[in-house]
Structures are given as structure tokens and as C-alpha cells.
Design a protein around this motif. Structure first.
Motif: not given
Length: 636
Positions: A101-108, A240-243, A247-257
Motif C-alpha cells: 500500500i505504501f508504493y506507486e508506479s509511474i503508470l496506474a 504505517l501507523e502501528s502494528f 496480530q494487527q496492522i493500522i495504515y493511516k492516510r498521509n495528510e501530506d500525500y
């Protein structure tokens, strides 16, 4: 509106040499200018496998999103087993759910046109009509999630990293296809493809490379081949916010995306947080969903879908259940043979073992009639072979017959269909008799103890395993039928790490395995080479069965060379006929619709795209409904 703008580019090559007759006249006159052949170059905002792009250069958002969707809230789902890594690009480790989820590519790509991709990290792309090279003109406003700049050096670095350290199945397929990759300036990069390579999909493939930060990777001594609980640095909308390990993973939206207002992202990435809860088995996960521990569930078990969604929260309207249509190719759920094993070399043996699987009884007794039988590897698509070959398919198959690579019967026989069994009895005696005759012909005869052995005295062994306990009923019934046939069959439940270790390269330590086979779609089909080409026989997790056949290799080359969707469909149908005729899988079943249940605080566009539910990308949170559920104690 046409999606591309054409420009003329002059290729000046200097002096020209020409041979005339038996002599050789060299024209090298100082100051003599020779006009070189002009090359038509396409400059565009994206690229399509076939034809024009559906969206114009000035599109404002994707057609299936709500551009006014609010941001906020959380969505949570479950994942089975455990995890010990956030590196999904290594064989080592058990990668966490959504760890790309952290990554992008040149094309989508999009969820409504699998053969198209649009500029995400680039402003435009340039390529000649033959697609032998591509230049990406990169955006200057892209940043990694730590705010550091993104440049062409990161693209070159990521390409070389996957080339040198990517999983072997990827390297074996792309090896030799790139002649050169060069940074033209900080925001322009050129990929030139090797002459003789089918070029059609190469610009799209080059633009699909996952992009990492070169500076972060090198400064932190990272290794793509090793598991790690620290993600690489990417440009994506979530961090990544925490894990809690396993058991658990929390991803958070990057407000500065950086890409918040990009047309591809309008109406997407709507949740502030995406939470993943891990459970050891589906029963525990279901109870947690009923208790409100997580909030969105994709159901896969027909028995559960038919009988277990009548709990109080559903009755009260706090949980919504829905069957959403799916346009995806069927998942290819099958039992694959390990073709490296001697007992599975004879197609008569494979056909006999397939006859022992009773789908009709399983569907009625175990699946509440909710599943559909798979016949084709490309089931639920136009790429599935049907009936006798069309003239176009015959034209593709005839050269393979002439070379002795496939039997002549492939030109006239109907596509092989899965055997039909009685739905009233788990053991279909008609199919059992046919299977017994096939095994006798193949030299596997039953002894006094009922077990079949070959001339060497070896038993016909078929040991299978999986990590999913819910497969026990259907696989148990299959094992009983195999034993009635005289096969030394078994099915065991192992933990997920064991399954991964035994079923993956280089071990391939199994006789047969319930899994899915790769079928791909028209969007480049690079995965097909990793699944079916001979070069991937012993190094690909997509080719677990160890399949290798020169006839399929030849058709794979035509897949890459197809110039239209019609041509592509014909090639895939020809492949489908051959693969089905070889009985290399025991086809199981698939579900035509997506079965989903979710707490009544999520909303989605009225018309969903055909190729995904899209709950993590295009759905959104209704804060008023969420507050109401929390106020009445429906959620934890």
C-alpha cells in the motif's frame, strides 16, 4: 476524442553507407546532409494494450468514483494466520496484508479497463508506433511520504533493484527485455527495449515498476531479498501507523500525500485509517465480526453465507449484507499436480484422478448450491475456449500439430469440460469405473489390499495439504473417493509457514495442492509467462506445478505479439484448449458474485466498477451513521 497527440521526430543518423551492385560506393561528402527517416512518436497521458484510451487527457476523475466522497473514518478487515514482514517482494518472510500500500508506479491502472494505464507519477509519456522505447516525463511535484523529492534516479534505481534482486520468477521473465534504461534529466527517463522483444506491452510494463526511494534504501542499508518489519519508503497515499506483530496492522492516510488532487485519486483513498485484524481461523474471525471487532467482511464460504448471517446486528440493520456482481475472470481454483513427480507424468493418470472429484455432490451437500464449476482456466471471460476450434484458433493450432507438439485431434475436438458426477452420492460409480480403467491402462493396478501400484511396486501416492481448515469437508470427500479408487491419498492441515515453505521454490515438496492457477487478463499478461513458460518451470511460485511445454511457449510469444484484443482472445483460447486437454489440473469451483457484509456506516458509488468491489479505495465513511452505531454499542 482521441487519446494521443502525434508529433514528428527526426532521427538524424549522420552519413549513410550504401552497397551498389558488386562494388561498394561510399558517400562521405563533407557537409552533405542526408535526411533520415522520420519516426512517428506518440505523446500521451497513458497507454492502452489495444486501441485508444477511454479517458481524454483532461479527465477530472475516474467514471466510477464519487468525486465528492468525504474523507475520514476507519475501515477494518481481517486476515488469516500471521505476518512477520512488510516486504511483499521477497521470498523470505510472511508478508503483511496490504503491505504494498505504501508504493506507486509511474503508470496506474483503473478498475474498469484492465488493458489501460494512465500517467500517475508522470505528466506524459512518449513512444514510437512500434513501442520499442518509451520516455516518461515525470511530475515535479511528487514526493515520498517523508517529504523528500522523487526523481528519475529513483525510477532507475528501482528498475535495477528488481532486475537484480527481484524474485527469480520475475527476473527469468524480464531478463534480456531491456536494452538500456537512461536518465535524460532529473525528470525524464528513457527505457529502450531489446530488438526482437515483443514491444506491445513493454512501455506499460516499464511504467508499472514499483518505485522506492533510492536515498532511503541506501542510507538504511535495506535489502529487497530480506524480510523486514520496516517498510521501504514510497510515494503512496498511506503510511504505517502501528502494528502488533502477527496480530494487527493500522495504515493511516498521509495528510501530506502529494497526489491528493490528481485526477486518478479524486474520490479515492477516502479512509483516514485502514485496520487489519489477524485471526487464526475463520470461525474466530466471524465471531469477531459479529461482535464489531472489525467492520467489513468479504465472505468466501457458501455455508456461512447461506446460514450464518442472521445474527442480531443484521436483523437490526446495523450490518448490511449484499451480493455485488463480479466481472473478474474466475479465480482458477483447482487442485494442481506436481508434474515433477513421476506418478503424474501420464495424462491418463491425471484424468483418472480428476474423475474422482465430485463437484455436483459437493456443491449440493457442502456449498448450498452457491458455487459454479470451473471448466476453463479463463472461466467467466471471452478468453475461455468453447465448442470446437474456430478457424482463427485452427490457424494458430495447425503449426503446432505440424511440428508434432500437439495431437491433430486438438483441431476438431470440443474443448475439454470438467467431468459431471451424481449430486446424490459422493462417490459416482460410473466415473469410478472409467477412472479405474484409465489407471489399469497406465500400469497402476490394484493389489489384494486395494492399493494401486506400478511395476516397480510403488504406490500411487497423492499427498495434499493446505492451511485452511474450511477445506476439510470437500477435500476429505475427494480423498475418500481417491482411496476407493485405490490411490494412496491424504489431505492435511498445516500452518501457513509450512505450506509456503513446502509449496514454493525451490522446494516444491508436494504431490498435489489445492490452490489457484494464474490466468491473467489482457493487461500485458506478464504473469502468464511466470505461470506457464518453460523458463519458469523450477523457479516460480506461479508455476508451482512445474509446467513446461514448447507448444505453450510458442503461443505465449503470440500473446505478446497480438495486435488486437480479438487476436489475443484467439491465442488464449488456443492455449486454454491445450492446457485443458492435458488434464494438468482438477478444476474445482468459483463464485460468480462478491459476498460482502459490513457495518452500516459505509457507502459506495451507485455503479461499481466491473473488476473490483473497491471497498478500500472508492467507498467512504458516513460519520453520522458511524456515530449512531457507536452510540448504541454496535461497535467496539
Amino acid at each position: 476524442m482521441r487519446s494521443t497527440v502525434r508529433a514528428k521526430v527526426v532521427d538524424r543518423r549522420g552519413a549513410m553507407l550504401r552497397g551498389i551492385g558488386a562494388g561498394f560506393l561510399v558517400l562521405m561528402l563533407a557537409g552533405y546532409a542526408v535526411a533520415a527517416r522520420a519516426e512517428t512518436v506518440i505523446k500521451s497521458h497513458g497507454i492502452s494494450t489495444f486501441g485508444d484510451l477511454a479517458l481524454p487527457a483532461d479527465f477530472t476523475h475516474l467514471p466510477y468514483v464519487n468525486p465528492d466522497a468525504p474523507k475520514g473514518g476507519e475501515i477494518s478487515q481481517w486476515s488469516p494466520g500471521s505476518f512477520d514482514s512488510f516486504n511483499p517482494y521477497a521470498i523470505a518472510g510472511n508478508a503483511a496484508a496490504l503491505s504494498s500500500i505504501f508504493y506507486e508506479s509511474i503508470l496506474a491502472g483503473t478498475l474498469d479497463d484492465v488493458g489501460a494505464a494512465y500517467c500517475l507519477l508522470c505528466e506524459t509519456m512518449e513512444y514510437p508506433e512500434d513501442r520499442s522505447w518509451v520516455i516518461f516525463n515525470l511530475r515535479k511535484d511528487v514526493t515520498f511520504s517523508d517529504g523528500s523529492p522523487f526523481t528519475a534516479e529513483d525510477v532507475l534505481f528501482s528498475h535495477e533493484l528488481f532486475r537484480d534482486k527481484g524474485i527469480p520468477e520475475y527476473r527469468s521473465v524480464v531478463e534480456g527485455k531491456y536494452q538500456s534504461v537512461e536518465v535524460l534529466d532529473p525528470y525524464r527517463i528513457k527505457f529502450t527495449f531489446t530488438p526482437g522483444t515483443p514491444f506491445r506491452d513493454m512501455p506499460l510494463n516499464a511504467g508499472g515498476t514499483t518505485i522506492f526511494s533510492k536515498a532511503h534504501y541506501e542510507a538504511n542499508n535495506r535489502d529487497l531479498e530480506k524480510s523486514s518489519l520496516e517498510p521501504f519508503l514510497g510515494t503512496g497515499a498511506y503510511v504505517l501507523e502501528s502494528f502488533k506483530p502477527g496480530q494487527q496492522i493500522i495504515y493511516k492516510r498521509n495528510e501530506d500525500y502529494w497526489g491528493e488532487k490528481h485526477p486518478l485519486n479524486i474520490g479515492q483513498n477516502n479512509f483516514d485509517r485502514i485496520r487489519i485484524e489477524y485471526f487464526g481461523d475463520d470461525n474466530a474471525a466471524m465471531e469477531a465480526f459479529k461482535a464489531g471487532v472489525y467492520t467489513f467482511r468479504n465472505e468466501s464460504l457458501p455455508k456461512r453465507w447461506a446460514s450464518d448471517y442472521d445474527f442480531p446486528a443484521v436483523t437490526a440493520g446495523d450490518v448490511v449484507t449484499a451480493e455485488l456482481p463480479s466481472g473478474n475472470i474466475a479465480g482458477g481454483q483447482s487442485i494442481i499436480f506436481n508434474l515433477r513427480r513421476e506418478q503424474f507424468q501420464d495424462p491418463r493418470v491425471r484424468e483418472a484422478l480428476g474423475l474422482a472429484f465430485n463437484f455436483e455432490w459437493s456443491n449440493k451437500a457442502l456449498f448450498y448450491g452457491l458455487f459454479t464449476r470451473i471448466n476453463s482456466i479463463w472461466e467467466n471471460s471471452e478468453m475461455a475456449a468453447t465448442g470446437v476450434p474456430t478457424p482463427e484458433e485452427v490457424a494458430l493450432l495447425q503449426p503446432l500439430v505440424d511440428e508434432g507438439l500437439v495431437p491433430a485431434s486438438i483441431l476438431t475436438d470440443e474443448a475439454v469440460m470438467a467431468p459431471v458426477s451424481s449430486e446424490d452420492n459422493a462417490l459416482d460409480r460410473r466415473n469410478l469405473r472409467k477412472a479405474s480403467a484409465l489407471l489399469d491402462e497406465a500400469g497402476w493396478t490394484a493389489g489384494d489390499d486395494g492399493i494401486r501400484r506400478n511395476a516397480k511396486g510403488e504406490t500411487l501416492r497423492m499427498a495434499m495439504f493446505h492451511s485452511r481448515a474450511d477445506l476439510l469437508p470437500v477435500m476429505g470427500a475427494y480423498v475418500e473417493n481417491l482411496r476407493a479408487l485405490g490411490v494412496d491419498a491424504s489431505f492435511d492441515i498445516l500452518d501457513d509457514p509450512q505450506v509456503q515453505e513446502r509449496a514454493s521454490p525451490p522446494n516444491f515438496d508436494f504431490d498435489a495442492l489445492p490452490t489457484t492457477v494464474v490466468n491473467g487478463g489482457p493487461e500485458g499478461l506478464a504473469g502468464l509467462e511466470q505461470a506457464w513458460s518453460s523458463v519458469a518451470k523450477d523457479n516460480s511460485s506461479r508455476n508451482r506445478m512445474g509446467y513446461a511445454d514448447p507448444a505453450i511457449d510458442k503461443l505465449l510469444a503470440l500473446v505478446d505479439a497480438a495486435s488486437s484484443r480479438e487476436e489475443l482472445d484467439n491465442v488464449i483460447r488456443a492455449m486454454d484448449r491445450i492446457l485443458r486437454s492435458q488434464m494438468i489440473i482438477v478444476p474445482r469451483y468459483y463464485k460468480k458474485d462478491n459476498w460482502v457484509a459490513y457495518y452500516n456506516m459505509y457507502e459506495h458509488p451507485k455503479t461499481l466498477p466491473p473488476y473490483a468491489v473497491g471497498e478500500l479505495s472508492i467507498w467512504w465513511y458516513n460519520a453520522e451513521k458511524g456515530d449512531a452505531l457507536k452510540a448504541k454499542g454496535a461497535l467496539k
